[in-house]
Design a protein around this motif. Structure first.
Motif, PDB file in Angstrom:
ATOM      1  N   ASN A 395       0.832  -1.207   0.000  1.00 11.65           N
ATOM      2  CA  ASN A 395       0.000   0.000   0.000  1.00 11.65           C
ATOM      3  C   ASN A 395       0.862   1.252   0.000  1.00 11.65           C
ATOM      4  O   ASN A 395       0.602   2.198  -0.749  1.00 11.65           O
ATOM      5  CB  ASN A 395      -0.882   0.045   1.252  1.00 11.65           C
ATOM      6  N   ALA A 396       1.876   1.264   0.888  1.00 13.97           N
ATOM      7  CA  ALA A 396       2.728   2.454   1.021  1.00 13.97           C
ATOM      8  C   ALA A 396       3.343   2.804  -0.337  1.00 13.97           C
ATOM      9  O   ALA A 396       3.371   3.978  -0.736  1.00 13.97           O
ATOM     10  CB  ALA A 396       3.806   2.202   2.066  1.00 13.97           C
ATOM     11  N   TYR A 399       0.489   3.927  -2.872  1.00 11.54           N
ATOM     12  CA  TYR A 399      -0.110   5.247  -2.664  1.00 11.54           C
ATOM     13  C   TYR A 399       0.938   6.349  -2.494  1.00 11.54           C
ATOM     14  O   TYR A 399       0.668   7.363  -1.861  1.00 11.54           O
ATOM     15  CB  TYR A 399      -1.062   5.208  -1.468  1.00 11.54           C
ATOM     16  N   ASP A 423       5.162   6.323   4.910  1.00  9.22           N
ATOM     17  CA  ASP A 423       5.410   6.705   3.519  1.00  9.22           C
ATOM     18  C   ASP A 423       5.244   8.212   3.363  1.00  9.22           C
ATOM     19  O   ASP A 423       4.724   8.877   4.257  1.00  9.22           O
ATOM     20  CB  ASP A 423       4.467   5.948   2.565  1.00  9.22           C
ATOM     21  N   ILE A 426       0.292   9.992  -0.741  1.00  6.69           N
ATOM     22  CA  ILE A 426      -0.843  10.916  -0.929  1.00  6.69           C
ATOM     23  C   ILE A 426      -1.610  11.195   0.363  1.00  6.69           C
ATOM     24  O   ILE A 426      -2.351  12.158   0.450  1.00  6.69           O
ATOM     25  CB  ILE A 426      -1.829  10.389  -2.005  1.00  6.69           C
ATOM     26  N   GLY A 427      -1.440  10.318   1.362  1.00  6.73           N
ATOM     27  CA  GLY A 427      -2.133  10.526   2.634  1.00  6.73           C
ATOM     28  C   GLY A 427      -3.621  10.161   2.561  1.00  6.73           C
ATOM     29  O   GLY A 427      -4.144   9.850   1.484  1.00  6.73           O
ATOM     30  N   ILE A 428      -4.254  10.205   3.727  1.00  4.52           N
ATOM     31  CA  ILE A 428      -5.669   9.795   3.820  1.00  4.52           C
ATOM     32  C   ILE A 428      -6.445  10.917   4.518  1.00  4.52           C
ATOM     33  O   ILE A 428      -6.039  11.375   5.589  1.00  4.52           O
ATOM     34  CB  ILE A 428      -5.787   8.489   4.654  1.00  4.52           C
ATOM     35  N   VAL A 436     -10.822   3.051   6.696  1.00  2.00           N
ATOM     36  CA  VAL A 436      -9.917   2.317   5.795  1.00  2.00           C
ATOM     37  C   VAL A 436      -9.769   0.846   6.185  1.00  2.00           C
ATOM     38  O   VAL A 436      -9.387   0.015   5.366  1.00  2.00           O
ATOM     39  CB  VAL A 436      -8.512   2.963   5.704  1.00  2.00           C
ATOM     40  N   ARG A 442     -12.685   1.679  -0.222  1.00  2.00           N
ATOM     41  CA  ARG A 442     -11.619   2.252  -1.029  1.00  2.00           C
ATOM     42  C   ARG A 442     -11.655   3.759  -0.841  1.00  2.00           C
ATOM     43  O   ARG A 442     -12.694   4.391  -0.979  1.00  2.00           O
ATOM     44  CB  ARG A 442     -11.814   1.913  -2.514  1.00  2.00           C
ATOM     45  N   GLY A 443     -10.505   4.302  -0.501  1.00  2.00           N
ATOM     46  CA  GLY A 443     -10.442   5.727  -0.205  1.00  2.00           C
ATOM     47  C   GLY A 443     -10.592   6.587  -1.447  1.00  2.00           C
ATOM     48  O   GLY A 443     -10.463   6.107  -2.586  1.00  2.00           O
ATOM     49  N   GLY A 453      -7.173  -1.844  -6.718  1.00  2.94           N
ATOM     50  CA  GLY A 453      -7.239  -2.460  -5.397  1.00  2.94           C
ATOM     51  C   GLY A 453      -8.653  -2.953  -5.130  1.00  2.94           C
ATOM     52  O   GLY A 453      -9.560  -2.704  -5.924  1.00  2.94           O
ATOM     53  N   THR A 454      -8.839  -3.668  -4.016  1.00  2.00           N
ATOM     54  CA  THR A 454     -10.157  -4.235  -3.707  1.00  2.00           C
ATOM     55  C   THR A 454     -10.738  -3.682  -2.420  1.00  2.00           C
ATOM     56  O   THR A 454     -11.900  -3.915  -2.105  1.00  2.00           O
ATOM     57  CB  THR A 454     -10.036  -5.762  -3.520  1.00  2.00           C
ATOM     58  N   GLY A 455      -9.915  -3.001  -1.641  1.00  2.00           N
ATOM     59  CA  GLY A 455     -10.409  -2.509  -0.351  1.00  2.00           C
ATOM     60  C   GLY A 455     -10.441  -3.601   0.700  1.00  2.00           C
ATOM     61  O   GLY A 455     -11.124  -3.463   1.709  1.00  2.00           O
ATOM     62  N   GLY A 457      -7.318  -5.294   1.700  1.00  2.00           N
ATOM     63  CA  GLY A 457      -6.001  -5.464   2.325  1.00  2.00           C
ATOM     64  C   GLY A 457      -5.949  -5.053   3.786  1.00  2.00           C
ATOM     65  O   GLY A 457      -5.548  -5.844   4.655  1.00  2.00           O
ATOM     66  N   PHE A 484       1.414   3.687   9.391  1.00  2.00           N
ATOM     67  CA  PHE A 484       0.621   2.615   9.996  1.00  2.00           C
ATOM     68  C   PHE A 484       1.480   1.992  11.097  1.00  2.00           C
ATOM     69  O   PHE A 484       2.617   1.592  10.837  1.00  2.00           O
ATOM     70  CB  PHE A 484       0.252   1.556   8.960  1.00  2.00           C
TER      71      PHE A 484
HETATM   72  P1  ADP Z   1      -6.982  -1.165  -1.432  1.00  2.00           P
HETATM   73  O1  ADP Z   1      -5.599  -0.655  -1.361  1.00  2.00           O
HETATM   74  O2  ADP Z   1      -7.102  -2.452  -2.155  1.00  2.00           O
HETATM   75  O3  ADP Z   1      -7.968  -0.149  -1.913  1.00  2.00           O
HETATM   76  P2  ADP Z   1      -6.839  -1.412   1.433  1.00  2.00           P
HETATM   77  O4  ADP Z   1      -7.775  -2.076   2.370  1.00  2.00           O
HETATM   78  O5  ADP Z   1      -5.438  -1.886   1.452  1.00  2.00           O
HETATM   79  O6  ADP Z   1      -7.488  -1.529   0.015  1.00  2.00           O
HETATM   80  O7  ADP Z   1      -6.847   0.125   1.734  1.00  2.00           O
HETATM   81  C1  ADP Z   1      -8.087   0.786   1.866  1.00  2.00           C
HETATM   82  C2  ADP Z   1      -7.959   2.236   1.435  1.00  2.00           C
HETATM   83  O8  ADP Z   1      -7.075   2.914   2.338  1.00  2.00           O
HETATM   84  C3  ADP Z   1      -7.331   2.432   0.102  1.00  2.00           C
HETATM   85  O9  ADP Z   1      -8.303   2.362  -0.919  1.00  2.00           O
HETATM   86  C4  ADP Z   1      -6.679   3.796   0.210  1.00  2.00           C
HETATM   87  O10 ADP Z   1      -7.628   4.790  -0.051  1.00  2.00           O
HETATM   88  C5  ADP Z   1      -6.311   3.890   1.679  1.00  2.00           C
HETATM   89  N1  ADP Z   1      -4.878   3.593   1.934  1.00  2.00           N
HETATM   90  C6  ADP Z   1      -4.363   2.453   2.405  1.00  2.00           C
HETATM   91  N2  ADP Z   1      -3.031   2.585   2.596  1.00  2.00           N
HETATM   92  C7  ADP Z   1      -2.702   3.834   2.242  1.00  2.00           C
HETATM   93  C8  ADP Z   1      -1.480   4.591   2.224  1.00  2.00           C
HETATM   94  N3  ADP Z   1      -0.324   4.067   2.622  1.00  2.00           N
HETATM   95  N4  ADP Z   1      -1.546   5.884   1.801  1.00  2.00           N
HETATM   96  C9  ADP Z   1      -2.710   6.427   1.430  1.00  2.00           C
HETATM   97  N5  ADP Z   1      -3.904   5.772   1.420  1.00  2.00           N
HETATM   98  C10 ADP Z   1      -3.899   4.495   1.817  1.00  2.00           C
END
Ligand code: ADP
Length: 493
Positions: A395-396, A399, A423, A426-428, A436, A442-443, A453-455, A457, A484
């Motif tokens: 993920n890191a 994104y 990382d 882009i941040g959340i 999340v 999915r963000g 992605g599938t949302g 992980g 994280f």
């Molecule tokens: P996926 O990556 O398959 O969409 P995840 O469950 O791994 O699903 O993550 C859920 C959501 O969290 C992502 O869709 C993304 O928006 C956000 N996210 C996860 N990890 C990061 C990250 N390191 N930086 C920014 N956004 C993240």
């Protein structure tokens, strides 16, 4: 003249200064005397009042009763009477008086005149009227609440401070029969056919919602199953709130029970569906991948076919990863995430994972590195923790824009470990931080940036960490990056 010995003078003085209204009325209805209290009560001067007829100062609604009583008195049927009547004040307002009338007779027993005494009870009457109105309001409110209490689609239970059942509605009485087929003694904490969400583990006294509420707890949507037979079990969600008196002392608690069997069955069906579909998909997928691999080993294929094979292989691999994620989510949901804990070196594991992802990161021009002790042995399910680190680092990298960096640091914590994946991506957004970890979430960054992605992980990550007794935290700022933080305790701590 001595007023004490002269009876008439004594009477005049008493009557004149009495706080109670007094009058003498002749048998012909003529006023002979009225005192100051009475004229004051009715808003006239005594001289004015004596000019008026009784019917002028009496409310028409009370006149006939008054006249009837006087007639009975004059007819000798009664010696005196007492009524509450309405008078008409000089201002036109109504005043209330308690009127007592007696018939004075001469020595021979012949009627002389009527002696009236009037106590001004206007204030008392007003209070009584207000009280009656308040009582009617309270009664209306009570009936309304009663109607709501009985008609709402939730079971309601009121318990007192000591956990004794004070009241429940009919619906809750029905629910009680399901949970306590042998009856209930009306005291919080009695155990019955009440099971945890697995539908099998019986709840102990300390876990029973009514017991928890008696201990002062408040909670929302505590869910459980009721009934021993899986076919007829019913699911409930209960919410508890404390009740307090105006000084803040606990007086008891209210519990609201909602039946959610259909919802729970629907969730079960969905989970079973996901589990069985992903399970069924695995076998043909393995076969497809095996054959694709065998094809790739042939040396008589053109570069074009090899390129197409590569695409097919990559997509089949993605499909396999997705199917295994789905399976894992379904297992975690069922509470079947079994761990195979063995002592493992988390430091080596982190280094290996970061190393394995380096090529992907480099392709994206993202720098990766890891820091921490050379070795750190704790008891974990190595495969699962590998998956946690893999998911977080993937993920890191995913994104983070080219030119960014991903850093994994490891720190021992009294027998356990803390793993931070940071990382510069882009941040959340703050309003997504809680979500999340939800399944299929999915963000906005992922959606807008069309990052695949599938949302699933982070949901998997969280369930693995929880199964280890650990915690996962997240700090993030849009445009600056995310961290994280996973903590895993020593086994058994
Ligand atoms: P996926 O990556 O398959 O969409 P995840 O469950 O791994 O699903 O993550 C859920 C959501 O969290 C992502 O869709 C993304 O928006 C956000 N996210 C996860 N990890 C990061 C990250 N390191 N930086 C920014 N956004 C993240």
């Amino acid at each position: 003249m001595d007023p004490i010995t002269d009876g008439a003078e004594l009477w005049r003085l008493t009557a004149e200064h009495s706080p109670i209204g007094m009058a003498l009325v002749g048998l012909d209805g003529q006023w002979l005397f009225c005192n100051r209290a009475l004229s004051h009560m009715l808003g006239y001067e005594p001289a004015e009042l004596t000019q008026l007829e009784m019917r002028t100062i009496t409310h028409p609604g009370d006149l006939s009763e008054n006249l009837e009583r006087v007639a009975s008195l004059l007819a000798g049927e009664i010696d005196s009477f007492r009524i509450r009547k309405r008078y008409i004040h000089a201002s036109g307002e109504i005043v209330y008086g308690d009127l007592s009338v007696a018939l004075a007779r001469d020595a021979a027993g012949d009627p002389l005149y009527l002696v009236s005494q009037v106590l001004d009870v206007t204030e008392q009457q007003d209070n009584e009227t207000r009280l009656a109105a308040a009582a009617a309001d309270t009664e209306l409110e009570r009936r309304t609440l009663e109607a709501i209490f009985e008609t709402v689609g939730v079971g309601l239970l009121l318990i007192n401070r000591d956990g004794r059942y004070e009241r429940m509605n009919r619906l809750h009485a029905e629910f009680m029969r399901l949970a306590f087929p042998d009856g209930h003694d009306g005291l919080a904490g009695k155990t019955g056919e009440v099971y945890h969400l697995d539908g099998e583990t019986l709840m102990i006294r300390e876990e029973m919602p009514s017991y928890r509420a008696t201990r002062g707890e408040e909670f929302d949507d505590f869910t459980y199953w009721v009934g021993a037979d899986p076919l007829t079990q019913a699911a409930f969600s209960v919410t508890a709130r404390q009740m307090r008196d105006p000084s803040g002392n606990r007086t008891g608690a209210v519990l609201a029970y909602q039946e959610i069997t259909e919802l729970m069955r629907a969730i079960q069906v969905r989970n079973q569906f996901v589990a069985s579909v992903s399970h069924e998909l695995r076998t043909p997928l393995t076969s497809v991948l095996g054959h694709l691999e065998m094809l790739g080993d042939r040396d008589d294929l053109s570069a074009e076919v090899l390129g197409q094979l590569d695409v097919a292989q990559r997509n089949a691999n993605r499909l396999r990863a997705l199917v295994s994620d789905l399976l894992q989510v379904a297992q975690a949901q069922e509470g079947n995430l079994e761990l195979q804990r063995r002592p493992a070196d988390v430091a080596a594991l982190v280094r290996e994972e970061v190393e394995a992802l380096r090529p992907t990161a480099e392709r994206k021009q993202v720098v990766t590195d890891a820091s921490g002790p050379d070795d750190l042995i704790i008891e974990i399910d190595e495969q699962r923790i590998r998956q946690v680190i893999d998911n977080l680092v993937t993920n890191a990298v995913k994104y983070t824009e080219p030119g960014g960096a991903v850093h994994v640091s490891l720190r021992p914590t009294g027998g356990g470990v803390e793993i931070a994946v940071t990382d510069t991506g882009i941040g959340i957004p703050a309003d997504e931080l809680d979500r999340v970890f939800s399944r299929f979430f999915r963000g906005s960054g992922a959606v807008v940036g069309q990052i695949p992605g599938t949302g699933l992980g982070l949901n998997i990550v969280a369930s693995i960490v929880r199964a280890h007794g650990g915690t996962i935290g997240l700090q993030s700022e849009v445009g600056r990056g995310s961290t994280f933080l996973v903590t895993l305790p020593a086994k058994g701590s």
